[in-house]
Design a protein around this motif. Sequence first.
Motif, PDB file in Angstrom:
ATOM      1  N   SER A 235       0.828  -1.209   0.000  1.00 61.81           N
ATOM      2  CA  SER A 235       0.000   0.000   0.000  1.00 61.81           C
ATOM      3  C   SER A 235       0.860   1.256   0.000  1.00 61.81           C
ATOM      4  CB  SER A 235      -0.918  -0.016   1.223  1.00 61.81           C
ATOM      5  OG  SER A 235      -1.580   1.203   1.364  1.00 61.81           O
ATOM      6  N   HIS A 236       1.893   1.272   0.829  1.00 56.93           N
ATOM      7  CA  HIS A 236       2.790   2.432   0.869  1.00 56.93           C
ATOM      8  C   HIS A 236       3.534   2.595  -0.462  1.00 56.93           C
ATOM      9  CE1 HIS A 236       1.820   2.949   5.013  1.00 56.93           C
ATOM     10  NE2 HIS A 236       2.797   3.816   5.234  1.00 56.93           N
TER      11      HIS A 236
ATOM     12  N   GLN B 230       1.194   4.168  -2.936  1.00 57.38           N
ATOM     13  CA  GLN B 230       0.994   5.589  -2.648  1.00 57.38           C
ATOM     14  C   GLN B 230       2.203   6.413  -3.090  1.00 57.38           C
ATOM     15  OE1 GLN B 230      -0.448   6.561   1.336  1.00 57.38           O
ATOM     16  NE2 GLN B 230      -1.312   4.496   1.487  1.00 57.38           N
TER      17      GLN B 230
END
Length: 167
Positions: free
Chosen positions: A95-96, A99
């Motif tokens: 997820s990071h 992003q």
Amino acid sequence: MDSIHLRIRIDRAIAEQAMKMAQARGMELPDVIRMMVTKAVQIGDFSIEQERSQQQEAAKAARPYYAYDERQWNSMKSVLDAELALALLNQYIASHSLQIEAMTDRGAPNIPVVEKLTQERDEARKTLATLDPTDTKAVQAILERLGPPAEPPEPTEPNGKDEGSSQ
């Protein structure tokens, strides 16, 4: 077949809606009424809620995932918790990364946010690389930080509507 002819009064709006519902199923309203009366005689009750209440009782009887006897799962709980912790760490890292990529692809990224996300991702990578799955305290710390809330969700009651009905 020996039969009787019935005449009934019904609210016009209800009758029109019922006729549309019957037509959508390839039937006529008198056929539907005949079927409903026949079914009521077969079950010995005019309640149209009989089948729905049986479905509701069956749903109540089904136990949610968190209501099972823990004694049956205790031997596997630590293994399952470790697997969940590993999955949550991998999801967090992915997820990071997404992003960070999205921000840098936009052109002028917010540098402090990208740096913070990068640092958090690197810390998660280090935790993943050094995690001992048999260390229950470390696994529990990850589950508390990245996992779902500790309390189980409230069981939902059926709303009483059939998904296919047009009410």
